[in-house]
Motif scaffolding. Structure first.
Motif, PDB file in Angstrom:
ATOM      1  N   GLU A 162       0.812  -1.218   0.000  1.00  0.00           N
ATOM      2  CA  GLU A 162       0.000   0.000   0.000  1.00  0.00           C
ATOM      3  C   GLU A 162       0.845   1.268   0.000  1.00  0.00           C
ATOM      4  OE1 GLU A 162      -3.346   0.159  -0.562  1.00  0.00           O
ATOM      5  OE2 GLU A 162      -2.827  -1.932  -0.957  1.00  0.00           O
ATOM      6  N   TYR A 163       2.045   1.190   0.528  1.00  0.00           N
ATOM      7  CA  TYR A 163       2.875   2.389   0.636  1.00  0.00           C
ATOM      8  C   TYR A 163       3.876   2.520  -0.500  1.00  0.00           C
ATOM      9  CZ  TYR A 163       0.807   2.857   5.226  1.00  0.00           C
ATOM     10  OH  TYR A 163      -0.097   3.007   6.245  1.00  0.00           O
ATOM     11  N   GLY A 170       3.880   6.283  -1.148  1.00  0.00           N
ATOM     12  CA  GLY A 170       5.249   6.765  -1.263  1.00  0.00           C
ATOM     13  C   GLY A 170       5.980   6.273  -2.485  1.00  0.00           C
ATOM     14  N   SER A 171       5.272   5.676  -3.436  1.00  0.00           N
ATOM     15  CA  SER A 171       5.915   5.061  -4.591  1.00  0.00           C
ATOM     16  C   SER A 171       6.337   6.096  -5.623  1.00  0.00           C
ATOM     17  CB  SER A 171       4.954   4.062  -5.234  1.00  0.00           C
ATOM     18  OG  SER A 171       5.450   3.588  -6.462  1.00  0.00           O
ATOM     19  N   VAL A 221      11.612   1.643  -6.911  1.00  0.00           N
ATOM     20  CA  VAL A 221      10.317   2.181  -6.537  1.00  0.00           C
ATOM     21  C   VAL A 221      10.374   3.104  -5.332  1.00  0.00           C
ATOM     22  CG1 VAL A 221       9.581   0.328  -4.975  1.00  0.00           C
ATOM     23  CG2 VAL A 221       7.875   1.544  -6.328  1.00  0.00           C
ATOM     24  N   ALA A 222      11.358   2.945  -4.444  1.00  0.00           N
ATOM     25  CA  ALA A 222      11.206   3.604  -3.153  1.00  0.00           C
ATOM     26  C   ALA A 222      12.481   4.166  -2.564  1.00  0.00           C
ATOM     27  CB  ALA A 222      10.604   2.613  -2.168  1.00  0.00           C
ATOM     28  N   LYS A 223      13.489   4.435  -3.348  1.00  0.00           N
ATOM     29  CA  LYS A 223      14.732   4.895  -2.754  1.00  0.00           C
ATOM     30  C   LYS A 223      14.520   6.221  -2.010  1.00  0.00           C
ATOM     31  CE  LYS A 223      19.658   5.276  -3.630  1.00  0.00           C
ATOM     32  NZ  LYS A 223      20.735   5.189  -4.605  1.00  0.00           N
ATOM     33  N   ASN A 224      14.957   6.241  -0.741  1.00  0.00           N
ATOM     34  CA  ASN A 224      14.886   7.428   0.108  1.00  0.00           C
ATOM     35  C   ASN A 224      13.456   7.873   0.410  1.00  0.00           C
ATOM     36  OD1 ASN A 224      17.717   7.571   0.103  1.00  0.00           O
ATOM     37  ND2 ASN A 224      17.687   8.726  -1.809  1.00  0.00           N
ATOM     38  N   THR A 225      12.485   6.961   0.344  1.00  0.00           N
ATOM     39  CA  THR A 225      11.105   7.293   0.655  1.00  0.00           C
ATOM     40  C   THR A 225      10.792   6.830   2.074  1.00  0.00           C
ATOM     41  OG1 THR A 225      10.452   7.049  -1.657  1.00  0.00           O
ATOM     42  CG2 THR A 225       8.701   6.981  -0.026  1.00  0.00           C
ATOM     43  N   MET A 226      10.672   7.770   3.003  1.00  0.00           N
ATOM     44  CA  MET A 226      10.415   7.455   4.398  1.00  0.00           C
ATOM     45  C   MET A 226       9.023   7.955   4.788  1.00  0.00           C
ATOM     46  SD  MET A 226      13.255   5.944   5.321  1.00  0.00           S
ATOM     47  CE  MET A 226      14.850   5.760   4.526  1.00  0.00           C
ATOM     48  N   ILE A 227       8.231   7.102   5.419  1.00  0.00           N
ATOM     49  CA  ILE A 227       6.881   7.453   5.843  1.00  0.00           C
ATOM     50  C   ILE A 227       6.778   7.180   7.335  1.00  0.00           C
ATOM     51  CG2 ILE A 227       4.413   6.983   5.546  1.00  0.00           C
ATOM     52  CD1 ILE A 227       5.043   6.079   2.690  1.00  0.00           C
ATOM     53  N   PRO A 315      10.286   3.436   9.049  1.00  0.00           N
ATOM     54  CA  PRO A 315       9.683   4.372   8.095  1.00  0.00           C
ATOM     55  C   PRO A 315       9.794   3.951   6.628  1.00  0.00           C
ATOM     56  CG  PRO A 315      11.795   5.217   8.834  1.00  0.00           C
ATOM     57  CD  PRO A 315      11.545   3.965   9.628  1.00  0.00           C
ATOM     58  N   LEU A 316      10.635   2.961   6.329  1.00  0.00           N
ATOM     59  CA  LEU A 316      10.721   2.465   4.951  1.00  0.00           C
ATOM     60  C   LEU A 316       9.748   1.309   4.828  1.00  0.00           C
ATOM     61  CD1 LEU A 316      12.067   2.932   2.253  1.00  0.00           C
ATOM     62  CD2 LEU A 316      13.896   1.391   2.955  1.00  0.00           C
ATOM     63  N   ARG A 317       8.558   1.576   4.299  1.00  0.00           N
ATOM     64  CA  ARG A 317       7.395   0.707   4.511  1.00  0.00           C
ATOM     65  C   ARG A 317       7.229  -0.366   3.441  1.00  0.00           C
ATOM     66  NH1 ARG A 317       5.234   1.678   8.895  1.00  0.00           N
ATOM     67  NH2 ARG A 317       5.703   3.649   9.931  1.00  0.00           N
ATOM     68  N   PHE A 318       8.202  -1.283   3.413  1.00  0.00           N
ATOM     69  CA  PHE A 318       8.044  -2.462   2.571  1.00  0.00           C
ATOM     70  C   PHE A 318       7.243  -3.550   3.284  1.00  0.00           C
ATOM     71  CE2 PHE A 318      11.791  -0.729   0.274  1.00  0.00           C
ATOM     72  CZ  PHE A 318      11.248  -0.751  -1.010  1.00  0.00           C
ATOM     73  N   ARG A 319       7.128  -3.469   4.600  1.00  0.00           N
ATOM     74  CA  ARG A 319       6.313  -4.422   5.363  1.00  0.00           C
ATOM     75  C   ARG A 319       5.058  -3.714   5.869  1.00  0.00           C
ATOM     76  NH1 ARG A 319      10.664  -6.484   9.680  1.00  0.00           N
ATOM     77  NH2 ARG A 319      11.118  -4.240   9.674  1.00  0.00           N
TER      78      ARG A 319
END
Length: 541
Positions: A162-163, A170-171, A221-227, A315-319
């Motif tokens: 979802e993230y 955050g994608s 898809v998500a380098k440096n994307t922190m949520i 914050p790196l929401r792969f899980r």
């Protein structure tokens, strides 16, 4: 003509001009190849009696050359559902799709033959539409097309993307927010929208990591994307998941199709937080370390609390956070929805009730025993809430022995994971992939497949030949069945698989492949006799 009539006519002409212009523009762009909605299911060009989920389904959302490098593994089912058919369709992301092993480890692959033995009087089809990186937006977008195939149930294992999945909060593959994403998904089949998107992407080059074929999808898809936990983006991910999944379930409920939806599992025991360089990442790492210390002291309840919180704070929401499973449990209270509590099943198979490397390969993809447990959870739910009368339960031991994954595919999966871990977020920058030497001839074939020195079909054919030379009937039979599953148009492959299963008295599976051989044009003289004998034996059971 009166003045009022002239004004009305002028107003109508004024209003009609942009409408006519849009119609002409839309028509011209369609003639130029823009627009249209790529269907989820397409005809098998080698055998028109079969359909398959479109491997490049993401092309419906992105212009040529701009789609993420993710495809769906081909699997086939009959265009016309048999009168006695039992058809299940699977939705979800990479775990539901069986990454890194392939279709055999997927939920559809693990359930297909087992359900065929469970319901020998039915024509069983378990169809995979799961693929890596997809989230609830894509599940919602294809739900009506799945419903059109008249499945007897839909099985869903989803929520991790979802993230940072495609269209995630955050994608890098999204359209500037949830409102724009919903608007785009409602209009993308228009040629005008397709052309505008093509122009925008052409003049706004993608980052190097997205264009690169050497980087993993996670890196793209998500380098440096922190949520951060409980931030606006975090809450938006929860809202979009719940809203989209409610619409998915509503689509199936209106069609009278039951839904089996599963809780989802992560590696919390042995996977440190993936985020870095922020206070939230530091907090997650501290919680993880305290959890590991509690595990070392055998204080498992405290350890689970720390480790689960570390995963949620990461914050790196792969899980997926625990809040996603809370939504899944809430969704399961709706009419026509069955909860499959895979998370609890997997936790119960660990010494400490904490899922770690005993069942996981990295942050969330299971190893082969883990994949088997996911399928076992769905299988038991399908028996508890049966879709057909008088099921003949297949034991866990028998299903494990007949699992549709070879040792070569296991090595290939191992190599895939080593490649995944050689790049972001497991490494700050890419490093060469290091593989252990294959232990035997089967693993050598798996390594050759990973290195693209042979394709999957040639690997399987060499496996079958090797098993036959070694007089290993069980593994020869497994390889022959996997080959035949991939070639519905090939009468010889299906007949050979049927012959081996017939000798092993696996009657329901033998009949299935004989029927496919017949449909593909087999002219073997005694095929009808064997099919009649098998039907008679199955009726008397």
């Amino acid at each position: 003509m009166t003045r009022a009539l002239r004004r009305s006519t002028l107003l109508l002409i004024t209003l009609a001009i942009p409408v006519v212009f849009f119609i002409l523009l839309e028509g011209g762009l369609r003639l130029a190849g823009f627009g249209g909605k790529a269907p989820l299911f397409i005809e098998n060009p080698a055998h028109p009696d079969y359909l398959l989920p479109r491997p490049d389904i993401l092309s419906r959302y992105f212009p040529d050359g701009h789609a993420p490098r993710v495809t769906m593994e081909p699997n086939f089912f009959l265009k016309e559902k048999p009168a006695n058919g039992l058809r299940l369709i699977v939705q979800g992301g990479s775990t539901a799709a069986g990454f890194p092993y392939g279709l055999g480890a997927s939920l559809a692959g693990m359930l297909d033959n087992r359900l065929r033995q469970t319901y020998p009087q039915r024509d069983v089809e378990v169809i995979n539409t799961a693929m890596s990186a997809v989230n609830s937006y894509l599940l919602k977008d294809v739900a009506s097309e799945i419903a059109e195939q008249s499945p007897d149930a839909v099985l869903i294992y989803a929520g991790h993307n979802e993230y940072l999945g495609i269209f995630g909060v955050g994608s890098q593959f999204q359209f500037g927010g949830p409102l724009l994403t919903r608007l785009y998904l409602s209009l993308y089949s228009l040629a005008t929208v397709d052309a505008l998107q093509y122009l925008m992407l052409s003049f706004s080059p993608q980052p190097d990591d997205i264009q690169s074929t050497s980087r993993t999808f996670m890196a793209q898809v998500a380098k440096n994307t922190m949520i951060p936990f409980d931030s606006g983006a975090y809450r938006q991910g929860l809202r979009q998941f719940e809203a989209n999944m409610r619409q998915v379930i509503d689509t199936y409920r209106q069609a009278g199709i039951p839904v089996y939806i599963s809780t989802i599992a992560s590696n919390i025991g042995d996977q440190p937080p993936l985020g870095f360089g922020s206070p939230a990442a530091d907090e997650a790492l501290s919680l993880y370390q305290r959890g590991r210390q509690a595990m070392a002291s055998e204080n498992y309840p405290a350890a689970r609390q720390y480790l689960s919180k570390a995963k949620d704070i990461d914050p790196l929401r792969f899980r997926a956070p625990d809040d996603i499973n809370a939504i899944i449990r809430k969704l399961s209270s709706q009419p026509g929805v069955v909860l499959v509590d895979t998370l609890s099943v997997m936790e119960s198979r660990t010494q400490s009730n904490i899922i770690g490397n005993s069942l996981m390969l990295e942050h969330l993809h299971p190893n082969l025993p883990g994949y088997f447990l996911i399928a076992e959870s769905f299988y038991n739910a399908l028996l508890d809430y049966p879709l057909a009368a008088e099921p003949e339960s297949v034991t866990t031991a028998e299903a494990w022995r007949n699992r549709p994954v070879t040792a070569a595919e296991e090595y290939y999966g191992y190599a895939q994971i080593q490649a995944l871990k050689s790049d972001f977020p497991f490494r700050p920058s890419p490093v060469p992939v290091m593989l252990s030497e294959p232990a035997d001839w089967q693993q050598q074939l798996g390594k050759a497949y990973f290195e693209k020195r042979l394709d999957w079909l040639e690997m399987m054919r060499q496996l079958r030949t090797g098993f036959a030379k070694r007089q290993d009937l069980h593994l020869e039979m497994k390889a022959a069945a996997l080959i035949a599953q991939a070639l519905p148009h090939d009468p010889l492959s299906n007949e050979q698989a049927g012959d081996l299963l017939y000798k092993a008295r696996r009657d329901a599976e033998a009949l299935y492949f004989y029927q496919r051989a017949k449909r593909a044009g087999s002219a073997t003289s005694n095929l009808d006799t064997r099919m009649a004998m098998l039907k008679d034996r199955l009726t008397k059971k």
